[in-house]
Design a protein around this motif. Structure first.
Motif, PDB file in Angstrom:
ATOM      1  N   ASN A  94       0.850  -1.199   0.000  1.00  0.00           N
ATOM      2  CA  ASN A  94       0.000   0.000   0.000  1.00  0.00           C
ATOM      3  C   ASN A  94       0.882   1.244   0.000  1.00  0.00           C
ATOM      4  OD1 ASN A  94      -2.706  -1.472   0.862  1.00  0.00           O
ATOM      5  ND2 ASN A  94      -1.088  -2.199   2.220  1.00  0.00           N
ATOM      6  N   PRO A 115       2.418   4.579   0.327  1.00  0.00           N
ATOM      7  CA  PRO A 115       1.797   5.722   0.995  1.00  0.00           C
ATOM      8  C   PRO A 115       1.628   6.957   0.101  1.00  0.00           C
ATOM      9  CG  PRO A 115       3.691   4.887   2.248  1.00  0.00           C
ATOM     10  CD  PRO A 115       3.685   4.184   0.945  1.00  0.00           C
ATOM     11  N   THR A 168      -2.685   8.475  -1.750  1.00  0.00           N
ATOM     12  CA  THR A 168      -3.480   8.826  -0.570  1.00  0.00           C
ATOM     13  C   THR A 168      -4.935   9.094  -0.896  1.00  0.00           C
ATOM     14  OG1 THR A 168      -2.907  11.130  -0.872  1.00  0.00           O
ATOM     15  CG2 THR A 168      -1.533   9.866   0.653  1.00  0.00           C
ATOM     16  N   PRO A 205      -8.228   7.828  -2.780  1.00  0.00           N
ATOM     17  CA  PRO A 205      -8.969   6.828  -3.565  1.00  0.00           C
ATOM     18  C   PRO A 205     -10.065   7.487  -4.394  1.00  0.00           C
ATOM     19  CG  PRO A 205      -9.775   6.856  -1.338  1.00  0.00           C
ATOM     20  CD  PRO A 205      -8.657   7.840  -1.384  1.00  0.00           C
ATOM     21  N   TYR A 214     -13.180   7.174  -4.417  1.00  0.00           N
ATOM     22  CA  TYR A 214     -14.456   7.537  -3.783  1.00  0.00           C
ATOM     23  C   TYR A 214     -14.360   8.819  -2.962  1.00  0.00           C
ATOM     24  CZ  TYR A 214     -12.815   5.774   0.759  1.00  0.00           C
ATOM     25  OH  TYR A 214     -12.121   5.582   1.919  1.00  0.00           O
ATOM     26  N   LEU A 215     -13.154   9.380  -2.833  1.00  0.00           N
ATOM     27  CA  LEU A 215     -12.955  10.493  -1.915  1.00  0.00           C
ATOM     28  C   LEU A 215     -13.835  11.718  -2.190  1.00  0.00           C
ATOM     29  CD1 LEU A 215     -11.330  10.839   0.636  1.00  0.00           C
ATOM     30  CD2 LEU A 215      -9.655  12.120  -0.663  1.00  0.00           C
ATOM     31  N   HIS A 240      -7.803   7.534   4.660  1.00  0.00           N
ATOM     32  CA  HIS A 240      -8.320   8.469   3.660  1.00  0.00           C
ATOM     33  C   HIS A 240      -9.200   9.587   4.199  1.00  0.00           C
ATOM     34  CE1 HIS A 240      -8.129   4.620   1.064  1.00  0.00           C
ATOM     35  NE2 HIS A 240      -6.996   5.285   0.930  1.00  0.00           N
ATOM     36  N   THR A 258      -9.753  14.197   9.180  1.00  0.00           N
ATOM     37  CA  THR A 258      -9.075  15.490   9.152  1.00  0.00           C
ATOM     38  C   THR A 258      -8.277  15.703  10.444  1.00  0.00           C
ATOM     39  OG1 THR A 258     -10.998  16.543  10.168  1.00  0.00           O
ATOM     40  CG2 THR A 258     -10.934  16.483   7.753  1.00  0.00           C
ATOM     41  N   HIS A 270      -7.723  18.666   2.006  1.00  0.00           N
ATOM     42  CA  HIS A 270      -7.628  17.250   2.396  1.00  0.00           C
ATOM     43  C   HIS A 270      -6.253  16.663   2.088  1.00  0.00           C
ATOM     44  CE1 HIS A 270     -10.165  14.328   4.357  1.00  0.00           C
ATOM     45  NE2 HIS A 270      -9.705  13.361   3.598  1.00  0.00           N
ATOM     46  N   LEU A 304      -2.294  15.958   3.288  1.00  0.00           N
ATOM     47  CA  LEU A 304      -1.627  15.742   4.572  1.00  0.00           C
ATOM     48  C   LEU A 304      -0.852  16.988   4.973  1.00  0.00           C
ATOM     49  CD1 LEU A 304      -0.194  12.096   4.266  1.00  0.00           C
ATOM     50  CD2 LEU A 304      -2.275  12.862   5.440  1.00  0.00           C
ATOM     51  N   ILE A 328       1.081   9.150   6.568  1.00  0.00           N
ATOM     52  CA  ILE A 328      -0.047   8.222   6.705  1.00  0.00           C
ATOM     53  C   ILE A 328      -0.039   7.227   5.560  1.00  0.00           C
ATOM     54  CG2 ILE A 328      -2.580   8.105   6.378  1.00  0.00           C
ATOM     55  CD1 ILE A 328      -2.912  10.396   8.250  1.00  0.00           C
ATOM     56  N   GLY A 329      -0.361   5.994   5.878  1.00  0.00           N
ATOM     57  CA  GLY A 329      -0.537   4.992   4.834  1.00  0.00           C
ATOM     58  C   GLY A 329      -1.717   4.104   5.169  1.00  0.00           C
TER      59      GLY A 329
END
Lengths: 582, 582
Positions: A563, A565, A568, A570, A572-573, B181, B184, B213, B215, B221-222
């Motif tokens: 995965n 990193p 970040t 996808p 659907y975001l 994902h 916040t 949105h 980082l 983050i992963g």
């Protein structure tokens, strides 16, 4: 593998005991190495991220690769290879087992010499060429009850053919592995009807697809769809609508139908089921290997994980959770070898029927008990790894989902237990009081309980534990004594010996304390005992279970590799953000 | 729903008992209807065929839809809705629970009034707008052990800020739901360091993403990647690299740090954990609903399925497999209502600490025992459905895989059992001998066993059964007597009463027979008892479990709809045929 750590145990000797002798042990290690080095067959962490379609494609490619071995080694060696690859790819294992095991064994066990010759060699089923078979026994409305099959095979004297037909939805062949996409032929269990008379369920080879792999007339097939596991297997349903097959496509070793429609029934109907016993024996052996895999993973993790200052394996509660499984796994390794010998000797010498009956009972008891134990073992080992047991990359989830169907197919475990109990219905109570712990004492206590208890499931389980414990005792060496004792205490704790007054309540309470002490003897050797299984990282396919014990580094690396990193966001975001910023 | 069948039981009255009163019962039915009619929220069979990406998209769309209710109903009503939708979409349930439950409750339980005001209303977290929170407690190297967190929050007096830092891989925040994902902000558990002194673990709100949105600096983050279940949840890992936050982002209800770096510690550190107890209570309640779902499915199937001539539910062995779960489910329904009352009354009146301690123990005992029971229940019900339990369309596999993490998170069940046992370390043995079966007798026997037994896990389980059985007894009506008796016999059979000489061996053997008889009393009412749960087909989302009992027709239709039989040739087929025709 990296340089080996020191082992306080005679690792090669123990491995040899676990695998049934030096030659077998070497053979197993060779297969481990073959698999590890093979780019197609070796396990990969990305398998845990694959969709069903990708998994099926991988399975097809691996079947292709494995069949190459079929041309260079004996059938027995090939099955050993298949059993081992099954430890991490159960879909692959069963897909080939359905074809070479169930389909072909069914022909070998129930066909005449000419029929075996024809399908195995002329049609090349034995080399997985031209013919790819599936095993059409189970129906939607009838699971374990073969005698209840409702598919019909009506003899048509005029054309010298059988007409195979599915009379209604409930008789649809269901769960048939390989049917959805792969199989060219089925062995179909159907009721033989001759001139209106029902002769019971017999076996017929029914072609499904033509040389272009299109469905033949009268054959309806669909994919059974999404399942709990075994995503690499194309299970399907089959409906036969007045499908005509030549008379000699009925397997006629035991039951014969001649040109005039005269039916000759076999002396002993049960003989036709011998061909199914191999599958049960292999499932018991598989149980050993899958338990060895997850016991290794969970113990390695537990030896590294620290909580509240200590390594978790130093806590008595954690020892109690895991170490009995280690002991059970050893017992399974040794006991299932013996069962394998029973199977291999079945046709040697007189009294085939007597040996077949014994194997029928022993394999039913060991198949059901060992597959249940293995399901528990995978699940308990997962829980013992806390949250990390839930990560797909540590192997538990997929293995559990793939495994548990073993408890249901080729004889539902509960139904098999009923057969075992039925075989023991003329028991005479054997009185025995256990006074002091010893392996012999536990064996006698089990005999006594077996003679008194009513529950079919308990009877079947006790019979299995007797078989495993006595086999373990035969092969015992001093270094394994703590393990056989733990196994003995496990049996005493699990079954109602006190209820049947074989063990006094007070004595059981003192056993509980001795049990805890015995576990502390196993603790310092725990990792060494798992090293004796010699399962490679390739077999384990688990980020937290690898040999080098670098649990967190391995795990984090696998998660990051699978995965990346930098991805970040996808697809659907936008929908999610639309809501958040409404 | 189709026209209702006759029920031999007072169905509305029993449903009211199960849901805690008429008003609650009506409310639950209203929610069932809302969900069934809602095109987005209603369950679908194609969920069982979705990839991880599709599942996540569906989850996001459903979160969006659910938040609309948040604007029209009370928080309490909203959570009831959420609990119910969780029966068939556990990913959806937990994604909102992490935000509104863990994240926001953590702020409410540990923040000052100003802080609660700010995050809940000014920043609109309470309406799931602008702010979407995650709960960053667990670390890769530290699961249940909060006090062992290694993330640091160093006070920088010069700038009046805290510097949040992940010192090494093992301190990486791990499994954080919503982090990958969505989130916040995080509530981050970290060690408070002021001028070199370590004040232990406190809680800080740490922003993760900016208004686009993306980082924020210092935030890595992963995605945690593939899991056993809960595919709709974007679990992630978080590393903080010297992230600066204003001092007032530390939650300061209990522990305060002023401008000069003076630290005021709270009188009772444990108070900060009250906010976590709600989650445990809800998991116990969830256990009732999920058991009701699968008991309904398995019993409906068992009432239709025939084998060897009978309906399988007519076999005593099958009754023993399933009917105890029905009884346990009833006990859970009633007992967990009481636990819910305890939670709701926690801040009412004096003695908050005393009530909080009681709730801490009761919720630990019920959360661990009920979630374990529910996992077993799903699995046993699956096995009782034979091969059809393995089909995704019958619901078991996904539910099991989604469910079992409940046994691990928010307090690992084994660790919770240790807390329960610890609270009872000053027990005095209570001697009691059970002479005859009665519910009161079982309760006394449990008290006695609880006073004598050493195993922490057994102590915690017994405490839960005492709680459930005594609650059940309080609400007993004559029609439920066979069920409470079955539950009593189940308890007697499961725990070592004979070993501790509370029950004589001979008596237990006679209980076994009475138990079997009691089960035959439940048998004719089994379907009616499940109808009293009133779970709709939408909630069950199971082809073989539907209300109309047309098991095979429903099942075949779903399989055919999800896997149209005209699609017979998957993409991988050419590879397979290449092998077959080599």
């Amino acid at each position: 593998m990296e340089s080996l750590r020191d082992c306080k145990l005679p690792i090669d000797r123990i491995h040899s005991i676990l695998e049934g002798g030096d030659a077998n042990a070497r053979h197993v290690l060779n297969i481990y190495q073959d698999l590890e080095r093979d780019g197609i067959l070796s396990s990969r962490f990305d398998e845990y991220d694959m969709s069903t379609e990708e998994t099926r494609e991988l399975t097809a490619v691996r079947i292709d690769r494995l069949t190459q071995y079929l041309e260079t080694e004996s059938f027995e060696d090939f099955f050993k290879r298949l059993n081992i690859v099954t430890v991490y790819d159960m879909s692959l294992g069963i897909r080939i087992s359905i074809n070479l095991g169930l389909f072909l064994n069914c022909i070998k066990g129930n066909g005449t010499d000419e029929q075996v010759q024809y399908w195995s060699y002329t049609r090349e089923a034995e080399s997985i060429k031209q013919v790819y078979g599936c095993f059409a026994m189970t129906e939607l409305g009838h699971g374990s009850n073969v005698a209840g099959c409702e598919t019909t095979a009506t003899f048509d004297k005029e054309t010298d053919q059988f007409i195979i037909n599915t009379p209604h939805i409930g008789a649809t062949k269901w769960w048939i592995g390989g049917a959805a996409h792969s199989a060219t032929h089925s062995v179909c269990y159907a009721r033989l009807l001759v001139e209106g008379k029902d002769y019971g369920v017999k076996i017929f080879v029914v072609p499904l697809r033509d040389s272009k792999h299109d469905l033949l007339p009268g054959i309806s097939i669909g994919d059974i769809g999404s399942k709990m596991g075994r995503h690499g297997v194309d299970n399907g349903w089959i409906q036969y609508t007045n499908v005509k097959i030549p008379r000699h496509f009925m397997l006629q070793k035991w039951c014969k139908v001649d040109r005039q429609g005269n039916v000759k029934l076999p002396p002993l109907e049960q003989l036709s089921y011998i061909s199914l016993l191999g599958g049960r024996v292999y499932m018991a052996i598989d149980s050993y290997r899958i338990c060895a895999r997850f016991v290794t993973i969970a113990l390695r993790y537990a030896s590294v994980r620290r909580q509240f200052g200590n390594t978790i394996l130093d806590y008595p509660l954690h020892q109690k959770r895991l170490l009995p499984w280690l002991a059970i796994t050893y017992a399974m390794a040794i006991g299932t070898q013996k069962l394998d010998q029973q199977l291999k000797g079945i046709y040697q010498g007189e009294d085939v029927i007597k040996r077949a009956k014994a194997l029928f009972i022993d394999s039913a008891s060991l198949k059901s008990t060992c597959t249940w134990l293995a399901a528990d073992c995978i699940d308990q080992c997962r829980q013992a790894c806390g949250g990390h047991g839930y990560s797909a990359y540590n192997g538990f989830g997929r293995a559990y989902d793939d495994w548990v169907v073993q408890c249901t197919w080729e004889g539902d475990n509960t139904v098999l237990s009923l057969s075992v109990a039925k075989s023991m219905k003329d028991r005479k109570p054997i009185d025995y009081k256990l006074e002091l712990f010893s392996v012999d004492g536990v064996l006698k206590a089990v005999e006594s309980l077996l003679s008194k208890i009513d529950s079919p499931v308990q009877i079947s389980k006790l019979k299995c534990h007797y078989y495993l414990l006595s086999s373990f005792k035969e092969k015992l060496i001093p270094e394994l004594e703590p393990l056989i004792n733990v196994y003995g205490y496990f049996i005493l704790e699990t079954f109602p010996f006190i209820e049947y007054e074989i063990v006094e309540p007070k004595l059981q309470r003192s056993f509980n304390k001795e049990y805890t002490k015995e576990l502390t003897k196993v603790r310092p050797l725990a990792i060494d005992y798992t090293d004796c299984f010699k399962q490679t990282d390739n077999l384990l396919n688990s980020a937290i279970g690898q040999y080098n014990l670098k649990v967190y580094e391995n795990y984090f690396r696998v998660v990051k590799t699978q995965n990346p990193p930098h991805k970040t966001s996808p697809d659907y975001l936008p929908k999610f953000l639309g809501m958040l910023n409404r």
